[in-house]
Design a protein around this motif. Structure first.
Motif: not given
Lengths: 359, 783
Positions: A175-177, A180-181, B343-344, B347, B363
């Protein structure tokens, strides 16, 4: 003919019992006349029916030669009977031969006429049986399967709707890797929110294979994949990929390069070569793009590949210290597109019979 | 990422063979997707001197200009501008030149006198908006050369790199240069000299409230700044890299970011509230006007940079606020450089729909220890236009415990060699990775302890170093071998059966379609099919809302599409997955076959089913009493294997055809292939063909409509016994002669014995038995 010979045999055995005596010379003359008359009629015969009429008139039950045979009994001596019988036999066989020859000649001519009458124009075709047409993508898919089967691969399949774990997490994309985007993912309302996806690649099948098949593994995994991106002439949201996975002892990056090369030559042709180029995928390391070079020297980007990442091997329940492997993948649709020069991939999924029947 | 050739060449000498440089970079894993020539002169436009001008009596709006383009030939040009004098140097577009607006220059005659080209204004050359007259170039330049030389316009060559997620360092020229230098075996241009701050000390204070989100925040105060334009070369490089030059301070800030991959922000210290910074999470609903002039509402997931009075002046790592801009009057800045948790940032940027050069870098992960070099470079570059600037002592460097440290990775030469198939010893590995910033310490056990550079956050495991070795050694040098497999290749039995099924379908003249697996929410209901479908959470388009639970709607749409294009009588099949919902971990996905025959009848679908069943060794019961959903109630049946339905055969319900705007009758066959293909079919056993003659027995039976032909068929087969080798229904008659509520079924029975010639008595005996058996069904022999 056959019937006549029977009669002749009968004649021979009973002839000497006849009471009337005829002149031998008279009979011989009549035989010759009958023979010559028959031969003349045969020459003049225009149809096979004319020939058959001669046969009946001369050799038939009441034919002229047959009549003469019955008269043989009237001859006085065995010697005379022999002489007349021999003349009769000779005449009958002469007539029979001429008859057969003329009949075959006329039949040939009649057959020739018939054949010419039956002449057709073979380009005047009004309807023909229709075969069904396999979809271009299926054709490409099967060609690829066949080439890989020839290279020693088996074929594995898996579900198109996948869990996040199989599609991402197990493939070193927790997750959050950020990687993935790189995947525009379709999510479906099933289970916990975000837990279920339409597979973005065929790689989840790798994981399912690793979990169920003990190495060595030489597998390809063709299938439908999904990307949430706007469809245009070169991009589809739903398309097909084929993926390869090899896991064995001592597998190296050189083995990957060699396998890609072997595939390139068998699928595209001996004039093609391939190369690996460093790249990045979360599930392989080292990672490589692979390109093929056409006989005219042009390089084309084909797909992604690399050594299976140790984290992926572990997720599949394999010890990276014992097993190593490589994976590669590329698009199937593009193979069909390039092969047939289809410049808009959307056309391939129009289900327009005018498209389907072209291939 | 746009890498400017001249800029790269400043950092590492790469020469001027552009193709070779592009290949080199590509082979390092930084794919060069495009090489562009940016700026410079428009090809074909050269310098020329005005010799004289001359009016023509019949031309009021244009005059004749005679020029010398350096070759001694007097050229004549018609020109509508009058601002030049003899001796001026002007840009001459020679015939054949294609102007930036796409216009081709032709020798177009006026009054019968042709023109040897066109004199150009600034606007025509794409240099600005000035179209008031011909561009007069500075004197003192040679004639007949590209006009750009007179203007100091250099052409920049730009490589467009596809930088992947694992290489954040290559979002700066320096990162690419470092890789290139190592590959070429040359030294990277040394880092700029460290700047020694001087008294008086001046500080911009820093308070990091949320250290998990911002792990480092540095400030240094620089005074003595005069805001003005940047040097041409800097403006040119920034433009080429895709950034708009603004003023020397902002340009240097951007230049440092594009070179060192360190986003930074110079704040005007005189307008910075409280003379310092607070870094904290935003309050829910807190608003900020960003540099792009948009008011944005923040959430607690966003990070704010505030001044010391707690007034927001930027979204951390993403974009500054409108109130933080450098002004023309700025003389003193607080230069801020920070490290934000990647990561933040991703997001937050995603949520805000706000991507910037800074957020793209943060990022992916910038170097947490890169501020020193970037700061020195900032000062070095700004000093070019502000020679009197002062870097004040009192710089602030706030860090939190979340700041990443360099990774330590143990690398075993044997493991590297095993994966690459080429032997690398400790020395070979060091020789490859030390030039790109990895420090190595050999261990007693024959391995190497590698300290990874802080600009390479991707390198955390041994295999990451294996890739570095392979990349710099060169993939092409690792050879091509083929693994020795002990596994036989092949399709599975199921896959073979699927191929056979497809071949039989194709042989029956049915073509393969591939409809979209997504349906509109009401498509299943339109097809008369019950049940729910799995919804897409984020469908791409209206009409693609759910996953199909049946192949039927897609094929009906295909039939409708073909009908609407005047293609009738189309026969299609699809073999594909359907995804009905389930309570399990995944939907109840299975593989299905559907065949649709437009303009055909139910019997045609049954015929297809029979042929498939025979070819595939499938036995399923046809149950017309069990009418499948969405089908013609009097012309359809369920196909069942034991108690389990495995398919549908018959005709589409006319209501369904109407709903899909199909005007033809549509016969349909649907099968569950996950069930049917899984079963190993029985292998046909050889039955000897009889050498004795057969006899045919034709029977016309009047059968009540309530009795199916299948029952009659069965009764005949059972009663006729072993002598029956073939049974054909060859005629069905309904009409007065058959009576009401009944029809005549005409069968031909072929009778044959394996060991004798049948007698008339044999045939009569069969006839009697069949008559008796069928009469029990209410059938009577038609005389």
């Amino acid at each position: 003919m056959w019937r006549w010979r029977q009669q002749l045999l009968r004649l021979k055995s009973h002839g000497s019992d006849g009471k009337a005596r005829a002149m031998i010379d008279d009979i011989v003359v009549q035989v010759k006349a009958a023979r010559d008359g028959a031969l003349a009629r045969l020459v003049a015969a225009a149809t096979s029916d004319d020939v058959r009429a001669v046969e009946i008139d001369v050799l038939g039950k009441k034919g002229s030669l047959t009549d003469l045979k019955t008269g043989l009994g009237k001859l006085a001596t065995i010697e005379e009977k022999k002489q007349a019988g021999s003349a009769l036999n000779e005449a009958a066989s002469t007539v029979a031969e001429a008859l057969a020859a003329r009949l075959s000649e006329l039949r040939r001519a009649e057959r020739a006429v018939q054949l010419e009458v039956e002449r057709v124009d073979l380009t005047e075709i009004m309807r023909q049986p229709q075969r069904g047409h396999a979809h271009v993508v299926t054709q490409a898919w099967q060609r690829l399967e066949d080439v890989f089967v020839g290279l020693g691969f088996q074929v594995a399949e898996g579900p198109e709707v996948e869990t996040d774990w199989y599609n991402f997490e197990a493939l070193n994309m927790p997750a959050n890797h950020p990687a993935r985007s790189m995947h525009d993912t379709f999510y479906v309302d099933h289970g916990a929110p975000g837990s279920t996806v339409l597979r973005t690649h065929t790689s989840p099948v790798q994981m399912r294979v690793m979990q169920t098949v003990a190495p060595p593994i030489y597998m390809i995994m063709p299938g439908r994949v999904f990307r949430n991106e706007t469809t245009d002439a070169t991009h589809l949201a739903v398309f097909h990929q084929i993926e390869g996975l090899v896991i064995d002892r001592g597998i190296t990056l050189a083995d990957l390069a060699g396998t890609i090369e072997a595939f390139t030559k068998s699928f595209f042709g001996p004039g093609f070569t391939s190369r690996l180029r460093p790249s990045y995928f979360p599930f392989t390391e080292p990672s490589a793009e692979f390109d093929i070079r056409t006989p005219s020297g042009q390089w084309l980007e084909l797909g992604g590949s690399g050594m299976v990442h140790p984290n992926v091997l572990r997720a599949g329940g394999l010890d990276p210290e014992e097993w190593s492997g490589f994976a590669f993948g590329f698009g199937i649709d593009r193979m069909a597109k390039e092969r047939h020069g289809i410049n808009d991939v959307r056309e391939m999924y129009s289900n327009d019979i005018r498209f389907l029947e072209q291939f | 990422m746009k890498i400017v050739h001249s800029w790269l060449n400043d950092l590492v000498p790469v020469g001027d063979d552009i193709d070779a440089v592009a290949d080199l970079i590509t082979n390092l894993g930084l794919a060069v997707e495009d090489v562009a020539h940016v700026g410079g002169s428009v090809a074909g436009v050269i310098t020329a001197r005005v010799l004289r001008t001359e009016r023509h009596p019949d031309a009021a709006k244009v005059h004749r200009v005679f020029v010398d383009a350096g070759d001694g030939v007097e050229r004549h040009v018609w020109c509508g501008a009058f601002n030049m004098q003899a001796g001026d140097i002007i840009p001459l577009a020679t015939p054949g030149t294609v102007m930036p607006d796409g216009r081709a220059i032709e020798p177009k005659p006026i009054l019968g006198i042709s023109s040897d080209g066109m004199l150009c204004s600034s606007r025509e050359l794409g240099l600005g908006d000035d179209h008031s007259g011909i561009l007069i170039l500075p004197g003192d330049v040679p004639l007949g050369v590209p006009y750009g030389e007179a203007l100091g316009l250099g052409e920049e060559i730009v490589y467009d790199l596809d930088v992947l997620r694992n290489r954040p360092d290559c979002y700066g020229h320096l990162g690419v240069a470092r890789d290139v230098a190592a590959k070429l075996g040359v030294e990277l241009t040394p880092a700029p000299a460290h700047v020694d701050p001087v008294e008086p000390a001046r500080s911009a204070t820093v308070k990091i409230v949320d250290g998990d989100r911002c792990a480092r925040f540095t400030t240094v105060v620089i005074s003595g700044i005069v805001v003005g334009p940047s040097p041409d070369w800097m403006r040119r490089r920034l433009s080429a890299a895709g950034m708009r030059p603004l003023n020397n301070v902002v340009d240097v800030s951007n230049y440092v970011m594009l070179e060192c991959n360190q986003p930074n922000h110079p704040y005007d210290l005189d307008t910075l509230g409280g003379g310092g910074f607070i870094v904290r999470r935003a309050k829910e609903g807190e608003e900020i006007v960003t540099l792009d002039d948009v008011t944005r509402a923040m959430s607690a997931a966003d990070l704010l940079i505030c001044d010391a009075d707690d007034v927001p002046i930027g979204i951390g790592g993403i974009m500054g606020a409108k109130n933080s801009e450098i002004r023309d009057s700025t003389t003193t800045v607080a230069l801020e450089m920070a490290w934000f948790e990647p990561n933040a940032i991703m997001a937050s940027a995603n949520k805000l729909g706000l991507r910037s050069e800074a957020s793209a870098r943060f990022e992916r992960g910038v170097d947490p220890f890169g501020m020193g070099r970037a700061g020195s470079r900032f000062v070095e570059l700004l000093r070019i236009t502000c020679p009197d600037l002062v870097v004040h002592a009192g710089g602030v460097d706030e860090r939190s415990s979340d700041l990443p440290r360099p990774n330590v990775v143990a690398v075993r030469p044997a493991a590297v060699s095993a994966l690459l198939g080429t032997n690398f010893d400790v020395d070979a590995i060091r020789a490859i990775i030390e030039p790109i910033g990895f420090s190595c310490e050999p261990t007693a056990a024959g391995a190497v302890t590698v300290l990874t550079p802080t600009w390479r956050p991707d390198c955390t495991m041994e295999v990451d170093l294996v890739e570095e070795v392979a990349r710099h050694y060169g993939y092409e040098r690792l050879g091509k071998t083929v693994p020795k497999s002990t596994i036989p290749g092949g399709l599975t039995a199921l896959q073979h059966r699927r191929r056979r099924l497809r071949e039989v379908l194709l042989g029956l003249g049915i073509s393969e379609a591939m409809p979209h697996p997504f349906l509109a929410a009401d498509d299943l209901a339109k097809a008369g099919l019950p049940g729910e479908a799995v919804r897409l959470t984020n469908p791409l388009a209206a009409g693609d809302d759910v996953l199909r639970a049946s192949l039927r709607p897609g094929l009906l749409k295909a039939i409708a599409f073909n009908e609407s294009h005047r293609q009738v009588g189309v026969s299609l099949f699809e073999i594909g997955h359907v995804y009905p919902p389930s309570d399990d971990v995944l939907p109840a996905e299975y593989e299905a076959l559907a065949v649709v025959l437009a303009g055909a009848q139910a019997a045609d679908a049954v015929a297809v089913w029979r042929e498939l069943a025979s070819a595939m060794g499938w036995g399923a019961r046809l149950d017309q009493s069990n009418v499948p959903a969405g089908t013609h109630p009097a012309r359809s049946a369920t196909l069942s294997l034991g108690r389990d339905p495995v398919g549908v055969v018959g005709e589409i319900h006319p209501d369904v055809a109407d709903a899909f705007e199909v005007t033809e009758r549509v016969a349909i066959l649907e099968l569950n292939l996950s069930v049917l293909l899984a079963n190993e079919p029985s292998v046909p056993r050889w039955k000897p063909t009889s050498r004795f003659p057969s006899s045919d027995l034709d029977l016309a039976l009047v059968v009540p409509d309530s009795v199916t032909a299948e029952k009659v068929d069965k009764a005949i087969r059972q009663s006729a016994g072993a002598l029956l080798v073939d049974l054909q229904l060859f005629d069905v008659y309904r009409g007065a002669a058959a009576g009401d509520g009944a029809r005549s079924l005409a069968y031909r029975l072929r009778l044959q014995s394996a060991d004798r010639t049948l007698t008339d008595d044999d045939v009569a005996a069969v006839r009697t038995k069949v008559e008796a058996a069928t009469s029990k069904l209410g059938a009577t022999l038609r005389s």
